[in-house]
Write a protein that holds these residues in place. Structure first.
Motif, PDB file in Angstrom:
ATOM      1  N   SER A  65       0.810  -1.216   0.000  1.00  0.00           N
ATOM      2  CA  SER A  65       0.000   0.000   0.000  1.00  0.00           C
ATOM      3  C   SER A  65       0.844   1.266   0.000  1.00  0.00           C
ATOM      4  N   GLY A  66       2.169   1.119   0.013  1.00  0.00           N
ATOM      5  CA  GLY A  66       3.053   2.281  -0.012  1.00  0.00           C
ATOM      6  C   GLY A  66       3.197   2.976   1.326  1.00  0.00           C
ATOM      7  N   LEU A  67       2.944   2.266   2.413  1.00  0.00           N
ATOM      8  CA  LEU A  67       3.000   2.867   3.742  1.00  0.00           C
ATOM      9  C   LEU A  67       4.310   2.602   4.467  1.00  0.00           C
ATOM     10  N   VAL A  68       5.243   1.915   3.805  1.00  0.00           N
ATOM     11  CA  VAL A  68       6.524   1.579   4.431  1.00  0.00           C
ATOM     12  C   VAL A  68       7.621   2.400   3.779  1.00  0.00           C
ATOM     13  N   VAL A  69       8.443   3.015   4.609  1.00  0.00           N
ATOM     14  CA  VAL A  69       9.592   3.781   4.126  1.00  0.00           C
ATOM     15  C   VAL A  69      10.847   3.218   4.779  1.00  0.00           C
ATOM     16  N   ASP A  70      11.981   3.440   4.146  1.00  0.00           N
ATOM     17  CA  ASP A  70      13.252   3.021   4.728  1.00  0.00           C
ATOM     18  C   ASP A  70      13.812   4.184   5.534  1.00  0.00           C
ATOM     19  N   ALA A  71      14.211   3.903   6.752  1.00  0.00           N
ATOM     20  CA  ALA A  71      14.769   4.942   7.615  1.00  0.00           C
ATOM     21  C   ALA A  71      16.090   4.453   8.178  1.00  0.00           C
ATOM     22  N   ALA A  72      17.005   5.377   8.327  1.00  0.00           N
ATOM     23  CA  ALA A  72      18.313   5.036   8.881  1.00  0.00           C
ATOM     24  C   ALA A  72      18.603   5.961  10.056  1.00  0.00           C
ATOM     25  N   THR A  73      19.155   5.393  11.087  1.00  0.00           N
ATOM     26  CA  THR A  73      19.629   6.189  12.204  1.00  0.00           C
ATOM     27  C   THR A  73      21.135   6.308  12.059  1.00  0.00           C
ATOM     28  N   GLU A  74      21.745   7.076  12.888  1.00  0.00           N
ATOM     29  CA  GLU A  74      23.203   7.207  12.840  1.00  0.00           C
ATOM     30  C   GLU A  74      23.871   5.842  12.987  1.00  0.00           C
ATOM     31  N   GLN A  75      23.299   4.983  13.812  1.00  0.00           N
ATOM     32  CA  GLN A  75      23.889   3.660  14.034  1.00  0.00           C
ATOM     33  C   GLN A  75      23.622   2.716  12.864  1.00  0.00           C
ATOM     34  N   ASP A  76      22.521   2.929  12.137  1.00  0.00           N
ATOM     35  CA  ASP A  76      22.122   2.014  11.069  1.00  0.00           C
ATOM     36  C   ASP A  76      22.391   2.565   9.675  1.00  0.00           C
ATOM     37  N   LYS A  77      23.343   3.467   9.513  1.00  0.00           N
ATOM     38  CA  LYS A  77      23.566   4.109   8.220  1.00  0.00           C
ATOM     39  C   LYS A  77      23.797   3.098   7.092  1.00  0.00           C
ATOM     40  N   ALA A  78      24.491   2.022   7.379  1.00  0.00           N
ATOM     41  CA  ALA A  78      24.801   1.050   6.333  1.00  0.00           C
ATOM     42  C   ALA A  78      23.583   0.214   5.942  1.00  0.00           C
ATOM     43  N   ALA A  79      22.634   0.063   6.847  1.00  0.00           N
ATOM     44  CA  ALA A  79      21.480  -0.788   6.569  1.00  0.00           C
ATOM     45  C   ALA A  79      20.203  -0.127   7.088  1.00  0.00           C
ATOM     46  N   PRO A  80      19.564   0.691   6.252  1.00  0.00           N
ATOM     47  CA  PRO A  80      18.304   1.292   6.708  1.00  0.00           C
ATOM     48  C   PRO A  80      17.267   0.209   6.990  1.00  0.00           C
ATOM     49  N   ARG A  81      16.391   0.488   7.891  1.00  0.00           N
ATOM     50  CA  ARG A  81      15.365  -0.487   8.250  1.00  0.00           C
ATOM     51  C   ARG A  81      13.996   0.051   7.838  1.00  0.00           C
ATOM     52  N   PRO A  82      13.079  -0.824   7.505  1.00  0.00           N
ATOM     53  CA  PRO A  82      11.742  -0.369   7.114  1.00  0.00           C
ATOM     54  C   PRO A  82      10.967   0.122   8.336  1.00  0.00           C
ATOM     55  N   VAL A  83      10.260   1.217   8.166  1.00  0.00           N
ATOM     56  CA  VAL A  83       9.381   1.741   9.210  1.00  0.00           C
ATOM     57  C   VAL A  83       8.069   2.151   8.544  1.00  0.00           C
ATOM     58  N   LEU A  84       7.048   2.250   9.343  1.00  0.00           N
ATOM     59  CA  LEU A  84       5.752   2.679   8.839  1.00  0.00           C
ATOM     60  C   LEU A  84       5.706   4.188   8.759  1.00  0.00           C
ATOM     61  N   ASP A  85       5.153   4.704   7.691  1.00  0.00           N
ATOM     62  CA  ASP A  85       5.009   6.131   7.462  1.00  0.00           C
ATOM     63  C   ASP A  85       3.879   6.693   8.334  1.00  0.00           C
ATOM     64  N   ASN A  86       3.895   7.988   8.580  1.00  0.00           N
ATOM     65  CA  ASN A  86       2.800   8.714   9.241  1.00  0.00           C
ATOM     66  C   ASN A  86       2.403   8.174  10.609  1.00  0.00           C
ATOM     67  N   ASP A  87       3.350   7.689  11.364  1.00  0.00           N
ATOM     68  CA  ASP A  87       3.073   7.181  12.715  1.00  0.00           C
ATOM     69  C   ASP A  87       2.079   6.026  12.749  1.00  0.00           C
ATOM     70  N   TYR A  88       1.959   5.285  11.645  1.00  0.00           N
ATOM     71  CA  TYR A  88       1.131   4.090  11.672  1.00  0.00           C
ATOM     72  C   TYR A  88       1.836   3.060  12.546  1.00  0.00           C
ATOM     73  N   GLU A  89       1.071   2.113  13.047  1.00  0.00           N
ATOM     74  CA  GLU A  89       1.677   1.025  13.805  1.00  0.00           C
ATOM     75  C   GLU A  89       0.900  -0.258  13.574  1.00  0.00           C
ATOM     76  N   ILE A  90       1.595  -1.355  13.771  1.00  0.00           N
ATOM     77  CA  ILE A  90       1.000  -2.678  13.644  1.00  0.00           C
ATOM     78  C   ILE A  90       0.922  -3.250  15.044  1.00  0.00           C
ATOM     79  N   ARG A  91      -0.275  -3.708  15.405  1.00  0.00           N
ATOM     80  CA  ARG A  91      -0.424  -4.272  16.741  1.00  0.00           C
ATOM     81  C   ARG A  91      -1.542  -5.308  16.750  1.00  0.00           C
ATOM     82  N   PRO A  92      -1.586  -6.117  17.801  1.00  0.00           N
ATOM     83  CA  PRO A  92      -2.652  -7.113  17.905  1.00  0.00           C
ATOM     84  C   PRO A  92      -4.012  -6.420  17.928  1.00  0.00           C
ATOM     85  N   CYS A  93      -5.020  -7.131  17.446  1.00  0.00           N
ATOM     86  CA  CYS A  93      -6.353  -6.539  17.405  1.00  0.00           C
ATOM     87  C   CYS A  93      -7.417  -7.584  17.706  1.00  0.00           C
ATOM     88  N   PRO A  94      -8.549  -7.134  18.193  1.00  0.00           N
ATOM     89  CA  PRO A  94      -9.665  -8.062  18.369  1.00  0.00           C
ATOM     90  C   PRO A  94     -10.316  -8.333  17.014  1.00  0.00           C
TER      91      PRO A  94
END
Length: 84
Positions: free
Chosen positions: A29-58
Motif C-alpha cells: 500500500s506504499g506505507l513503508v519507508v526506509d529509515a536510517a539512524t546514525e547507528q544504522d547508516k549502512a542498513a536502513p530499516r523499514p518503518v511505517l510512514d505517518n506514525d502508523y503502527e502494527i499491533r494485535p487486534c480483536p
C-alpha cells in the motif's frame, strides 16, 4: 492473535493472521519507508510512514484473518497482472 494496521487507536486495515502479513499489506500500500539512524547508516530499516503502527487486534464478528490474507494476496496478484 491477529494483527492490523492502526493510526492512533483507529484500526485502518482488516485483521491478518500475523504481524508479517500486515507488514506485507502496508508495503504493498506504499506505507513503508526506509529509515536510517546514525547507528544504522549502512542498513536502513523499514518503518511505517505517518506514525502508523502494527499491533494485535480483536476480531470483528465473522471476520477471518486467513480469508483476509488470501483476499489481499489475490488482489495483489491481480494488480501485478494488470500492471505488466
Amino acid at each position: 492473535m491477529p494483527y492490523a494496521l492502526f493510526s492512533n487507536d483507529a484500526q485502518l486495515s482488516k485483521a491478518y493472521p500475523t504481524e508479517a502479513d500486515v507488514w506485507k499489506f502496508a508495503r504493498q500500500s506504499g506505507l513503508v519507508v526506509d529509515a536510517a539512524t546514525e547507528q544504522d547508516k549502512a542498513a536502513p530499516r523499514p518503518v511505517l510512514d505517518n506514525d502508523y503502527e502494527i499491533r494485535p487486534c480483536p476480531l470483528e464478528p465473522q471476520e477471518d484473518p486467513a480469508r483476509n490474507q488470501a483476499e489481499a494476496e489475490r488482489e495483489a496478484e491481480m494488480e501485478f497482472q494488470v500492471n505488466q
